[in-house]
Motif scaffolding. Structure first.
Motif, PDB file in Angstrom:
ATOM      1  N   ALA A  52       0.858  -1.186   0.000  1.00  0.00           N
ATOM      2  CA  ALA A  52       0.000   0.000   0.000  1.00  0.00           C
ATOM      3  C   ALA A  52       0.893   1.234   0.000  1.00  0.00           C
ATOM      4  O   ALA A  52       2.004   1.203   0.553  1.00  0.00           O
ATOM      5  CB  ALA A  52      -0.930   0.001   1.198  1.00  0.00           C
ATOM      6  N   PHE A  53       0.404   2.305  -0.614  1.00  0.00           N
ATOM      7  CA  PHE A  53       1.246   3.470  -0.835  1.00  0.00           C
ATOM      8  C   PHE A  53       0.472   4.756  -0.548  1.00  0.00           C
ATOM      9  O   PHE A  53      -0.749   4.787  -0.611  1.00  0.00           O
ATOM     10  CB  PHE A  53       1.734   3.508  -2.296  1.00  0.00           C
ATOM     11  CG  PHE A  53       2.363   2.229  -2.763  1.00  0.00           C
ATOM     12  CD1 PHE A  53       3.712   1.985  -2.550  1.00  0.00           C
ATOM     13  CD2 PHE A  53       1.601   1.262  -3.415  1.00  0.00           C
ATOM     14  CE1 PHE A  53       4.293   0.805  -2.983  1.00  0.00           C
ATOM     15  CE2 PHE A  53       2.169   0.081  -3.848  1.00  0.00           C
ATOM     16  CZ  PHE A  53       3.522  -0.150  -3.631  1.00  0.00           C
ATOM     17  N   GLY A  54       1.219   5.808  -0.265  1.00  0.00           N
ATOM     18  CA  GLY A  54       0.638   7.133  -0.090  1.00  0.00           C
ATOM     19  C   GLY A  54       1.420   8.156  -0.884  1.00  0.00           C
ATOM     20  O   GLY A  54       2.647   8.048  -1.023  1.00  0.00           O
ATOM     21  N   LEU A  55       0.712   9.143  -1.413  1.00  0.00           N
ATOM     22  CA  LEU A  55       1.363  10.181  -2.220  1.00  0.00           C
ATOM     23  C   LEU A  55       0.616  11.491  -2.007  1.00  0.00           C
ATOM     24  O   LEU A  55      -0.614  11.521  -2.005  1.00  0.00           O
ATOM     25  CB  LEU A  55       1.341   9.778  -3.698  1.00  0.00           C
ATOM     26  CG  LEU A  55       2.013  10.689  -4.725  1.00  0.00           C
ATOM     27  CD1 LEU A  55       2.527   9.864  -5.905  1.00  0.00           C
ATOM     28  CD2 LEU A  55       1.056  11.758  -5.249  1.00  0.00           C
ATOM     29  N   THR A  56       1.369  12.568  -1.803  1.00  0.00           N
ATOM     30  CA  THR A  56       0.726  13.885  -1.683  1.00  0.00           C
ATOM     31  C   THR A  56       1.212  14.817  -2.787  1.00  0.00           C
ATOM     32  O   THR A  56       2.280  14.628  -3.366  1.00  0.00           O
ATOM     33  CB  THR A  56       0.996  14.548  -0.318  1.00  0.00           C
ATOM     34  OG1 THR A  56       2.401  14.773  -0.162  1.00  0.00           O
ATOM     35  CG2 THR A  56       0.464  13.691   0.816  1.00  0.00           C
ATOM     36  N   ILE A  57       0.382  15.807  -3.050  1.00  0.00           N
ATOM     37  CA  ILE A  57       0.633  16.801  -4.095  1.00  0.00           C
ATOM     38  C   ILE A  57       1.120  18.079  -3.423  1.00  0.00           C
ATOM     39  O   ILE A  57       0.666  18.419  -2.328  1.00  0.00           O
ATOM     40  CB  ILE A  57      -0.660  17.032  -4.896  1.00  0.00           C
ATOM     41  CG1 ILE A  57      -0.978  15.800  -5.728  1.00  0.00           C
ATOM     42  CG2 ILE A  57      -0.570  18.222  -5.813  1.00  0.00           C
ATOM     43  CD1 ILE A  57      -2.239  15.147  -5.356  1.00  0.00           C
ATOM     44  N   PRO A  58       2.035  18.813  -4.049  1.00  0.00           N
ATOM     45  CA  PRO A  58       2.558  20.035  -3.411  1.00  0.00           C
ATOM     46  C   PRO A  58       1.468  21.064  -3.130  1.00  0.00           C
ATOM     47  O   PRO A  58       0.466  21.137  -3.853  1.00  0.00           O
ATOM     48  CB  PRO A  58       3.548  20.588  -4.449  1.00  0.00           C
ATOM     49  CG  PRO A  58       3.882  19.434  -5.338  1.00  0.00           C
ATOM     50  CD  PRO A  58       2.666  18.558  -5.355  1.00  0.00           C
ATOM     51  N   LEU A  59       1.682  21.853  -2.094  1.00  0.00           N
ATOM     52  CA  LEU A  59       0.805  22.987  -1.821  1.00  0.00           C
ATOM     53  C   LEU A  59       0.949  23.977  -2.968  1.00  0.00           C
ATOM     54  O   LEU A  59       2.057  24.336  -3.358  1.00  0.00           O
ATOM     55  CB  LEU A  59       1.205  23.654  -0.499  1.00  0.00           C
ATOM     56  CG  LEU A  59       0.437  24.917  -0.104  1.00  0.00           C
ATOM     57  CD1 LEU A  59      -1.019  24.592   0.183  1.00  0.00           C
ATOM     58  CD2 LEU A  59       1.091  25.574   1.105  1.00  0.00           C
TER      59      LEU A  59
END
Length: 422
Positions: free
Chosen positions: A216-223
């Protein structure tokens, strides 16, 4: 580009990842199911909400399976992320109204009914029958208070205070990830930069429940910040909404077309599906012919078509051209209502009157002397036609569909006259 990660990196769309090498390897050989959620805190999304959902569309284009989650349950609690104060709890009726509105918006934007590679879910479906004891025993037991306190979303609120309700939000969001992992083989959650703590909490729960080797993975996008350092998506009039009743397609188009040269290429990468070659060519235009604002016009056209429609884009272009040229006579009453929404407006039932007296009656001219002078000098236009006759009579024939008359004084001073029935 054959790997979605390369695509996202080129677009500058990755902020943090939990396992960058593992994710790259997984999507190289597998179709990954992934999700992003939005809580129904209002009855429309604004353009800031769009950023992670555009990423879902990119994964979809590379053959992966996105899930869009509407937070019918989490929306009743309130996400503390990015806030310094408690949210005001909404009634269940308001939450449901917002859920219905956001669902319709998502269905329109992402063609959910006709696209079997995208799934829309609501976390209320798997939480509303959960008892308090089940919540505490089956989920609360797996969350360490010290770890929860260390998360930025909670730590930032410790001085001002956070309720137990908002404190448990990360558990509810973690339950969503676990449910989708177990029931839909969803392997990744994406979100804005402020969702990192919630996303990693979900990954921890999955591994505690499913074993340390669970993929399982997590990814965020820049502010998203503008070149001047202010937050993207805000204007003097407030948020830029996707709902055409809150932000008209014309206003929406104008928002994009007025972007700074320093920001426009970044927005083309984030929000459009133009190729690298197309965006690189527009970047050259920004550097060599900035006065033409071609990149801004392409960005505005792409976004208006995506969020609204080709017809709404054509309306926005017609309104823009008419206001720029002063030739408004070919506008429809719908286009007038949209384009003149924020311009000075007066209502009247007075018609069949001399233009001089009519302008004074409406407050457009301060005196007969000034009115006669402006008319004689050609400074007054009615519906795009310059009027120089002092004995001109304003009648219903000069209106758009019996609803509006547009008065222009000088080059840019417009007044929308709304006709009301006697």
């Amino acid at each position: 580009m054959t790997n979605i990660i390369d695509e996202l990196e080129w677009r500058g769309a990755i902020n943090q990842q939990t396992d960058s090498e593992g994710l790259r390897e997984y999507v190289e050989t597998n179709s990954i199911s992934l999700y992003c959620g939005v809580d129904p805190t209002g009855d429309s999304m604004h353009i800031g909400h769009l950023i992670p959902f555009m990423m879902l569309k990119r994964f979809q284009a590379f053959g992966h399976h996105p899930f869009i989650l509407i937070g019918g349950a989490t929306g009743t609690i309130g996400d503390p992320s990015g806030r310094t104060t408690e949210r005001q709890l909404q009634t269940m009726e308001t939450v449901q109204h917002n859920v219905d509105s956001l669902t319709r918006q998502m269905e329109k934007l992402f063609a959910v009914d006709t696209d079997n590679t995208l799934t829309l879910v609501n976390n209320y479906d798997w939480t509303h029958n959960l008892t308090l004891l089940d919540f505490l025993r089956d989920f609360g037991k797996f969350f360490n208070i010290n770890t929860m306190l260390a998360k930025d979303i909670v730590a930032s609120r410790l001085e001002t205070g956070i309720s137990f309700t908002e404190f448990t939000y990360q558990i509810l969001q973690s339950m969503d990830f676990l449910h989708l992992f177990q029931n839909n083989n969803v392997r990744m959650q994406i979100g804005g930069a402020d969702q990192w703590g919630n996303i990693t909490a979900g990954l921890d729960l999955i591994r505690k429940k499913e074993g340390a080797d669970a993929k399982a993975f997590g990814l965020t996008i820049p502010l998203m910040l503008k070149a001047d350092g202010t937050k993207f998506g805000k204007t003097a009039g407030g948020a830029v909404w996707l709902d055409p009743e809150k932000t008209t397609p014309y206003e929406f188009y104008q928002f994009w077309v007025n972007q700074d040269d320093r920001d426009v290429i970044k927005y083309l990468k984030f929000f459009t599906f133009l190729t690298k070659e197309e965006i690189d060519a527009l970047e050259v235009k920004v550097e060599t012919e900035p006065h033409l604002r071609e990149a801004q016009r392409v960005l505005a056209a792409e976004m208006t078509k995506f969020v609204h429609s080709e017809e709404d884009l054509n309306d926005a272009l017609a309104i823009s051209e008419a206001l720029f040229s002063g030739n408004v006579k070919n506008l429809t009453s719908k286009q007038i209502e949209e384009g003149f929404k924020n311009m000075p407006t007066v209502e009247t039932e007075i018609l069949d009157q001399n233009l001089v007296d009519w302008l004074i009656e409406l407050g457009i001219e301060p005196s007969k002397r000034q009115a006669r002078e402006d008319i004689s000098n050609g400074a007054i236009s009615i519906n795009g036609d310059r009027i120089k006759e002092l004995d001109f009579i304003v009648t219903a024939e000069h209106s758009f569909d019996g609803k509006f008359i547009i008065v222009r004084k000088g080059k840019k001073q417009y007044t929308l006259v709304k006709l009301i029935s006697k």
